[in-house]
Enzyme design. Structure first.
Site, PDB file in Angstrom:
ATOM      1  N   GLY A  60      17.030   8.173 -49.425  1.00 22.43           N
ATOM      2  CA  GLY A  60      17.512   9.165 -50.380  1.00 22.43           C
ATOM      3  C   GLY A  60      17.552  10.551 -49.747  1.00 22.43           C
ATOM      4  O   GLY A  60      16.745  10.852 -48.858  1.00 22.43           O
ATOM      5  N   GLN A  65      17.686  19.533 -49.788  1.00 19.55           N
ATOM      6  CA  GLN A  65      17.158  19.248 -48.444  1.00 19.55           C
ATOM      7  C   GLN A  65      18.103  19.665 -47.324  1.00 19.55           C
ATOM      8  O   GLN A  65      17.690  19.742 -46.168  1.00 19.55           O
ATOM      9  CB  GLN A  65      16.829  17.758 -48.313  1.00 19.55           C
ATOM     10  CG  GLN A  65      15.700  17.331 -49.248  1.00 19.55           C
ATOM     11  CD  GLN A  65      15.409  15.860 -49.088  1.00 19.55           C
ATOM     12  OE1 GLN A  65      15.998  15.031 -49.757  1.00 19.55           O
ATOM     13  NE2 GLN A  65      14.505  15.526 -48.180  1.00 19.55           N
ATOM     14  N   CYS A 110       9.192  11.620 -47.057  1.00 19.35           N
ATOM     15  CA  CYS A 110      10.301  12.504 -47.351  1.00 19.35           C
ATOM     16  C   CYS A 110      10.833  13.057 -46.037  1.00 19.35           C
ATOM     17  O   CYS A 110      10.054  13.429 -45.158  1.00 19.35           O
ATOM     18  CB  CYS A 110       9.796  13.636 -48.250  1.00 19.35           C
ATOM     19  SG  CYS A 110      11.055  14.828 -48.702  1.00 19.35           S
ATOM     20  N   LEU A 111      12.150  13.125 -45.920  1.00 22.54           N
ATOM     21  CA  LEU A 111      12.769  13.645 -44.696  1.00 22.54           C
ATOM     22  C   LEU A 111      12.444  15.124 -44.481  1.00 22.54           C
ATOM     23  O   LEU A 111      12.593  15.634 -43.375  1.00 22.54           O
ATOM     24  CB  LEU A 111      14.291  13.447 -44.750  1.00 22.54           C
ATOM     25  CG  LEU A 111      14.776  11.991 -44.696  1.00 22.54           C
ATOM     26  CD1 LEU A 111      16.264  11.909 -45.019  1.00 22.54           C
ATOM     27  CD2 LEU A 111      14.482  11.375 -43.334  1.00 22.54           C
ATOM     28  N   HIS A 153      12.132  10.377 -57.146  1.00 20.10           N
ATOM     29  CA  HIS A 153      11.790  11.253 -56.011  1.00 20.10           C
ATOM     30  C   HIS A 153      12.913  12.267 -55.767  1.00 20.10           C
ATOM     31  O   HIS A 153      12.657  13.458 -55.594  1.00 20.10           O
ATOM     32  CB  HIS A 153      11.544  10.380 -54.766  1.00 20.10           C
ATOM     33  CG  HIS A 153      11.249  11.145 -53.507  1.00 20.10           C
ATOM     34  ND1 HIS A 153      10.048  11.049 -52.834  1.00 20.10           N
ATOM     35  CD2 HIS A 153      12.011  12.010 -52.784  1.00 20.10           C
ATOM     36  CE1 HIS A 153      10.082  11.835 -51.760  1.00 20.10           C
ATOM     37  NE2 HIS A 153      11.268  12.418 -51.697  1.00 20.10           N
ATOM     38  N   GLU A 154      14.154  11.777 -55.780  1.00 17.63           N
ATOM     39  CA  GLU A 154      15.297  12.670 -55.516  1.00 17.63           C
ATOM     40  C   GLU A 154      15.542  13.638 -56.672  1.00 17.63           C
ATOM     41  O   GLU A 154      15.849  14.809 -56.443  1.00 17.63           O
ATOM     42  CB  GLU A 154      16.560  11.850 -55.220  1.00 17.63           C
ATOM     43  CG  GLU A 154      16.473  10.959 -53.988  1.00 17.63           C
ATOM     44  CD  GLU A 154      15.930  11.654 -52.750  1.00 17.63           C
ATOM     45  OE1 GLU A 154      16.255  12.834 -52.532  1.00 17.63           O
ATOM     46  OE2 GLU A 154      15.168  11.014 -52.012  1.00 17.63           O
ATOM     47  N   HIS A 157      13.415  16.572 -56.356  1.00 21.41           N
ATOM     48  CA  HIS A 157      13.906  17.576 -55.403  1.00 21.41           C
ATOM     49  C   HIS A 157      14.823  18.585 -56.101  1.00 21.41           C
ATOM     50  O   HIS A 157      14.755  19.783 -55.841  1.00 21.41           O
ATOM     51  CB  HIS A 157      14.693  16.921 -54.261  1.00 21.41           C
ATOM     52  CG  HIS A 157      13.837  16.425 -53.139  1.00 21.41           C
ATOM     53  ND1 HIS A 157      12.952  17.230 -52.456  1.00 21.41           N
ATOM     54  CD2 HIS A 157      13.736  15.204 -52.565  1.00 21.41           C
ATOM     55  CE1 HIS A 157      12.349  16.523 -51.508  1.00 21.41           C
ATOM     56  NE2 HIS A 157      12.800  15.279 -51.551  1.00 21.41           N
TER      57      HIS A 157
HETATM   58 NI    NI Z   1      12.216  13.739 -50.329  1.00 21.64          NI
END
Ligand code: NI
Length: 185
Positions: A60, A65, A110-111, A153-154, A157
């Site tokens: 995701g 991000q 998480c990226l 999760h997304e 963000h």
């Molecule tokens: Ni994330």
């Protein structure tokens, strides 16, 4: 093409800012962003592409991000039955959710977070969601398991929330009430 250098990391203000609703039709820039986010995930799960471009694997990616405050994120993952889910969600919403919770036994990653943060992240076990597609169609989906966890999760963000905000600081592995753990293979 989005590369790791385009992904902002924790500490950046954009990750703590609420993203704004997107209006339709999308601008060309918004369309490109949607395409590029999904493309990143697909490439990151392809061993040759990941190696070639140094991509960390992800399922995701939210606009925040890549330092954009648009309410959109991409998901690319297989569900329990091995069915591939791959879409960009624009102006996503959870319209209803189970009382039952879940959490990943291995924690979340998480990226935008270059460290392992230990602890259980409570999530709804099942959610019904609505969002718009890139072409302005409304979609309604029922999600459970990993797709439900990733969607939440997304969506976090887009609201400036990081997964570790939801970990119980005093007891990171404390029992989550009314939860069935999710074990990722
Ligand atoms: Ni994330």
């Amino acid at each position: 093409m989005i590369l790791m250098g385009d992904i902002i990391r924790e500490g950046h203000l954009t990750l703590r800012t609420r993203a704004e609703e997107v209006t339709f039709p999308l601008t060309e820039e918004e369309r490109n962003l949607a395409h590029d986010m999904l493309e990143y995930l697909i490439n990151s799960q392809n061993p040759e592409m990941a190696e070639k471009y140094g991509l960390r694997g992800g399922i995701g990616l939210a606009a925040n991000q890549v330092n954009s405050l648009k309410r959109m994120f991409a998901l690319h993952l297989a569900d329990e039955k091995g069915e591939q889910l791959s879409f960009v969600a624009i102006n996503p919403k959870i319209v209803s959710h189970s009382v039952e919770q879940t959490y990943m036994t291995s924690g979340e990653g998480c990226l935008s977070v270059d460290r392992h943060v230990p602890g259980y992240v409570p999530r709804y076990a099942r959610i019904t969601v609505k969002f718009m597609t890139v072409d302005g169609e409304e979609k309604k989906l029922r999600l459970s398991g990993l797709p439900a966890i990733a969607f939440q999760h997304e969506l976090d963000h887009l609201n400036g929330v990081m997964f570790y905000d939801r970990i119980n600081e005093k007891d990171p592995f404390g029992e989550i009430p009314n939860a069935t753990p999710y074990e990722r293979n």
